[in-house]
Design a protein around this motif. Structure first.
Motif, short mmCIF file in Angstrom:
data_model
loop_
_atom_site.label_atom_id
_atom_site.label_comp_id
_atom_site.label_asym_id
_atom_site.label_seq_id
_atom_site.Cartn_x
_atom_site.Cartn_y
_atom_site.Cartn_z
N PRO A 1 0.81 -1.23 0.00
CA PRO A 1 0.00 0.00 0.00
C PRO A 1 0.84 1.28 0.00
O PRO A 1 0.51 2.24 -0.69
CB PRO A 1 -0.83 -0.14 1.28
N MET B 1 -7.02 1.58 3.53
CA MET B 1 -7.92 0.53 3.03
C MET B 1 -9.16 0.38 3.92
O MET B 1 -9.51 -0.71 4.37
CB MET B 1 -7.19 -0.81 2.95
N LEU C 1 -12.20 -2.41 3.22
CA LEU C 1 -11.91 -3.80 2.91
C LEU C 1 -13.09 -4.71 3.25
O LEU C 1 -13.50 -5.55 2.45
CB LEU C 1 -10.67 -4.27 3.68
N HIS D 1 -12.28 -2.96 -2.05
CA HIS D 1 -11.65 -2.07 -3.03
C HIS D 1 -11.35 -0.72 -2.38
O HIS D 1 -11.92 -0.37 -1.33
CB HIS D 1 -12.58 -1.82 -4.23
N ARG E 1 -8.93 -2.86 -6.89
CA ARG E 1 -9.12 -4.02 -6.03
C ARG E 1 -7.92 -4.23 -5.10
O ARG E 1 -6.77 -4.05 -5.50
CB ARG E 1 -9.32 -5.28 -6.87
N CYS E 2 -8.22 -4.61 -3.86
CA CYS E 2 -7.19 -4.95 -2.88
C CYS E 2 -7.00 -6.47 -2.89
O CYS E 2 -7.98 -7.22 -2.89
CB CYS E 2 -7.58 -4.49 -1.48
N LYS F 1 -5.00 -9.97 -1.22
CA LYS F 1 -4.29 -10.51 -0.07
C LYS F 1 -3.25 -11.49 -0.59
O LYS F 1 -3.59 -12.52 -1.19
CB LYS F 1 -5.24 -11.20 0.90
N TRP G 1 -1.94 -7.34 2.62
CA TRP G 1 -2.76 -6.68 1.61
C TRP G 1 -1.87 -5.93 0.62
O TRP G 1 -0.95 -5.21 1.02
CB TRP G 1 -3.75 -5.73 2.26
N THR G 2 -2.17 -6.12 -0.66
CA THR G 2 -1.37 -5.51 -1.72
C THR G 2 -2.28 -5.01 -2.83
O THR G 2 -3.50 -5.19 -2.80
CB THR G 2 -0.39 -6.55 -2.32
N TYR G 3 -1.65 -4.40 -3.82
CA TYR G 3 -2.33 -3.97 -5.04
C TYR G 3 -1.59 -4.55 -6.25
O TYR G 3 -0.38 -4.81 -6.18
CB TYR G 3 -2.33 -2.44 -5.18
#
Length: 239
Positions: free
Chosen positions: A6, A32, A35, A40, A49-50, A52, A57-59
């Motif tokens: 993030p 975030m 969530l 998102h 969209r987020c 996992k 948590w990433t993008y």
């Protein structure tokens, strides 16, 4: 796909969209906050969209770059404006359950103004002279005795963002009312639509397709993110 953190997503977005005509507040990429609601982060009218990934948590880097470039490329004519009609103040309990918390940018801006008007009213009057005059739009077009200068001063450094953008920085005032650039107001209208569509999809049980309540009541965490399961399906899955 390249997964990024993030914080790195916020850095990339800020660099690519540095020339955006829309003032941005990109802390939402790190926080975030939605969530559980829909998984998102909505930036303007773009839902990112987020994911996992390895319990974090990433993008998807491509999603971040596309969204940032869209902001960098979006034109905004400050001379083409539309009047902003503030809704009357309503108590939270006065709304129907389905209407509570709906994405409504006009109501959100109004709530900031009513809050500052109430704060100003109570700060400047002794207890026995306080009344409900702060609830009503005054001659200035703002609630109570709130002035435009006071509102802007109180908003500096505060978290006053909608769709990770800062509407008060684009808002102008004249004797006839409050105004925003038309293109930006259209963007906020689309933000409402995108947000409500995400929430609607996230309410559907992934097994039986029943519709649950708003705000993630049926949403449960999993190794790959949040999933939506109604109580019977959740119990069956657990067993």
């Amino acid at each position: 796909m390249a997964q990024i953190s993030p914080k790195l997503a916020r850095t990339y977005f800020a660099e690519i969209a540095a020339g955006s005509a829309v003032p941005l507040d990109l802390d939402g990429l790190v926080n975030m906050a939605c969530l559980r609601e829909h998984g998102h982060v909505v930036l303007g009218d773009i839902a990112v969209r987020c994911h996992k990934f390895r319990s974090k948590w990433t993008y998807d880097e491509r999603d971040i770059r596309r969204a940032a470039q869209a902001f960098a490329d979006s034109p905004l004519d400050p001379g083409n404006v539309v009047e902003v009609q503030l809704p009357p103040r309503r108590r939270y309990g006065d709304k129907e359950p389905e209407a509570q918390g709906r994405a409504d940018w006009r109501e959100q801006i109004a709530s900031w103004m009513y809050w500052h008007a109430r704060h100003t009213h109570r700060r400047e009057r002794p207890f026995e002279e306080r009344d409900d005059s702060w609830r009503h739009i005054g001659a200035s077009g703002l609630p109570g005795e709130l002035t435009w200068e006071e509102l802007l001063a109180a908003s500096v450094g505060g978290r006053r963002s909608i769709g990770n953008t800062r509407p008060l920085e684009l808002m102008t005032r004249s004797d006839s009312g409050l105004f925003l650039p038309r293109a930006y107001a259209d963007l906020l209208d689309r933000w409402e639509q995108v947000t409500e569509e995400l929430i609607s999809r996230a309410r559907i049980c992934s097994r039986c397709r029943a519709q649950g309540p708003r705000w993630g009541a049926w949403r449960t965490p999993s190794p790959l993110g949040y999933v939506t399961l109604c109580p019977p399906c959740s119990g069956a899955t657990f067993q």
